[in-house]
Scaffold this active site. Sequence first.
Site, PDB file in Angstrom:
ATOM      1  N   ASP A  65       0.834  -1.194   0.000  1.00  0.00           N
ATOM      2  CA  ASP A  65       0.000   0.000   0.000  1.00  0.00           C
ATOM      3  C   ASP A  65       0.873   1.250   0.000  1.00  0.00           C
ATOM      4  O   ASP A  65       1.976   1.241  -0.545  1.00  0.00           O
ATOM      5  CB  ASP A  65      -0.932  -0.036   1.215  1.00  0.00           C
ATOM      6  N   ASP A  84      10.464  -0.552   0.993  1.00  0.00           N
ATOM      7  CA  ASP A  84      10.014   0.690   0.386  1.00  0.00           C
ATOM      8  C   ASP A  84      10.346   0.672  -1.095  1.00  0.00           C
ATOM      9  O   ASP A  84      11.522   0.661  -1.477  1.00  0.00           O
ATOM     10  CB  ASP A  84      10.672   1.883   1.070  1.00  0.00           C
ATOM     11  N   HIS A 101      -3.714   5.699   3.556  1.00  0.00           N
ATOM     12  CA  HIS A 101      -4.509   4.532   3.155  1.00  0.00           C
ATOM     13  C   HIS A 101      -3.944   3.240   3.723  1.00  0.00           C
ATOM     14  O   HIS A 101      -4.680   2.411   4.266  1.00  0.00           O
ATOM     15  CB  HIS A 101      -4.562   4.475   1.631  1.00  0.00           C
ATOM     16  N   ASN A 199     -13.865   0.139  -6.970  1.00  0.00           N
ATOM     17  CA  ASN A 199     -15.037   0.907  -6.556  1.00  0.00           C
ATOM     18  C   ASN A 199     -15.697   1.656  -7.701  1.00  0.00           C
ATOM     19  O   ASN A 199     -16.361   2.658  -7.483  1.00  0.00           O
ATOM     20  CB  ASN A 199     -14.633   1.940  -5.489  1.00  0.00           C
ATOM     21  N   ALA A 216      -5.314 -14.937  -7.226  1.00  0.00           N
ATOM     22  CA  ALA A 216      -5.623 -13.929  -6.214  1.00  0.00           C
ATOM     23  C   ALA A 216      -7.103 -14.017  -5.869  1.00  0.00           C
ATOM     24  O   ALA A 216      -7.937 -14.297  -6.725  1.00  0.00           O
ATOM     25  CB  ALA A 216      -5.282 -12.531  -6.722  1.00  0.00           C
ATOM     26  N   ASP A 239     -14.514 -13.148  -5.913  1.00  0.00           N
ATOM     27  CA  ASP A 239     -14.512 -14.471  -5.281  1.00  0.00           C
ATOM     28  C   ASP A 239     -15.266 -14.480  -3.958  1.00  0.00           C
ATOM     29  O   ASP A 239     -15.990 -15.430  -3.658  1.00  0.00           O
ATOM     30  CB  ASP A 239     -13.078 -14.944  -5.051  1.00  0.00           C
ATOM     31  N   SER A 264     -11.389  -1.720  -0.608  1.00  0.00           N
ATOM     32  CA  SER A 264     -10.142  -1.770   0.159  1.00  0.00           C
ATOM     33  C   SER A 264     -10.406  -2.301   1.556  1.00  0.00           C
ATOM     34  O   SER A 264      -9.715  -3.186   2.055  1.00  0.00           O
ATOM     35  CB  SER A 264      -9.509  -0.379   0.269  1.00  0.00           C
TER      36      SER A 264
END
Length: 452
Positions: A65, A84, A101, A199, A216, A239, A264
């Site tokens: 993230d 990072d 976030h 979204n 995934a 899923d 999220s």
Amino acid sequence: MPTRTRHGRLRAVASALAGLLLVGGAASPAHADSTRSQQWYLDAMHAEEMWKITKGKGIKVAVIDTGVDPTNPDLSGQVLDGLDLAPASRAGDEHTDYEGHGTGMAGLIAGTGAYGGGNGSFGLAPGVKILPIRVPAETEDNMGFGRPAYLAKAIRYAADAHAQVINISMGSAVTDADLTAAVKYALDRGSLIFAAVGNEAEKGNALVYPAATPGAVGVGSVGKDLRRSSFSQYGPQVDVAAPGEEMVHACGGKTGLCKSRGTSDATALASASAALIWSKHPTWTNNQVLRVMLNTIGGPTDGAKRNDSIGYGIVRPRIALQNPGDPGPADVYPLPDLKAAEKTTSPSADASASQGAGAPAKGDDTGGTASAGKDSGNSTVWVVVGVAAAGLFAAVVAAVAISRKRRRQLPPPPPPGMPMQQAPYGGWQFTQPGPGSGAGPQSGPYDHGGRQ
């Protein structure tokens, strides 16, 4: 991915196809006496009951993230050193959250409620450790086209660091073979990947990767009424589903508390659910944990095995902890998309144009790339347009822009016994979803005495 189109405006028609979809959420102030009293989803999922069995101790969850702030009181002691991948122009490291976030997702997973002497926000699995992996913002990775490379590197790092669960509450509208290979690599190394489906259901409903990548677990959002959230994207890439509306959690910034919504958030709860189950059964493999999640899920009510709104159903970790049933074979991935992708020799011309050569998308149980599906929860038709999509994508490349989202902060909760005051928001601005109905109600995923 709360419904926040983070940090900015929708600059062009193509952002849904070619921009990074860091799926965020909308925010508003909280008015209850305590933070915990606002976390309806913990009540719905019987969190305290589960915490008598396990809080997720011994499980490492990677959060790919915007960074995770370990100084947030509700995450103190929960955040490990990570990686990072942001450019040198970004100050700090993986412990520096440049948008808040990532800290929010970590809070939904592992928040301990420590703020104000136990008056803070809780995550669903407060015993897990968070492995932060910071990736660049959209404007730092070639308008979204560089996103698959960063995600692939982050996924491989998480798998090599032995993160049992990998949470990706972000995505890209484009993919490539490296991202597909990284997902498979993580599965082979024993990890589970949960990724937000996006979204933009009312703004194109384009596929988002890695949620649509075979292997995934694509996660959609439901609200208190257990319907698909109007913003939650739908299709064969979905899923499972989890709560993703009116979420209150730790986050970055001055106040350290936010309210948001989006896939999220739902993804974070799905990841935390897997962590709870795995903590209770540490000898199980990733395949067995996922199979038990699917076997104990609150499924569609239309008689189908799955639908395009909530996938196989809404996650129910409490049921999985109490009566998991047979976890099945340790070495067989329980979802059909991975085997279907392995049978696919090459993607279609349309898939190559819109997804990237050599990168299959999720399909139905019989194999192939993503095909037209029905949003059975909404009784609307979900169509994947082949040649037209390819043509649109070509036009989009010429005028690509990025849809980014920002979230509003909440003031910190007052000490117990004091009323909560509404304070000015700091730094987050969310795009509210437009009007629209969700999927039909799903029966009984949470038997919580009538509290939805």
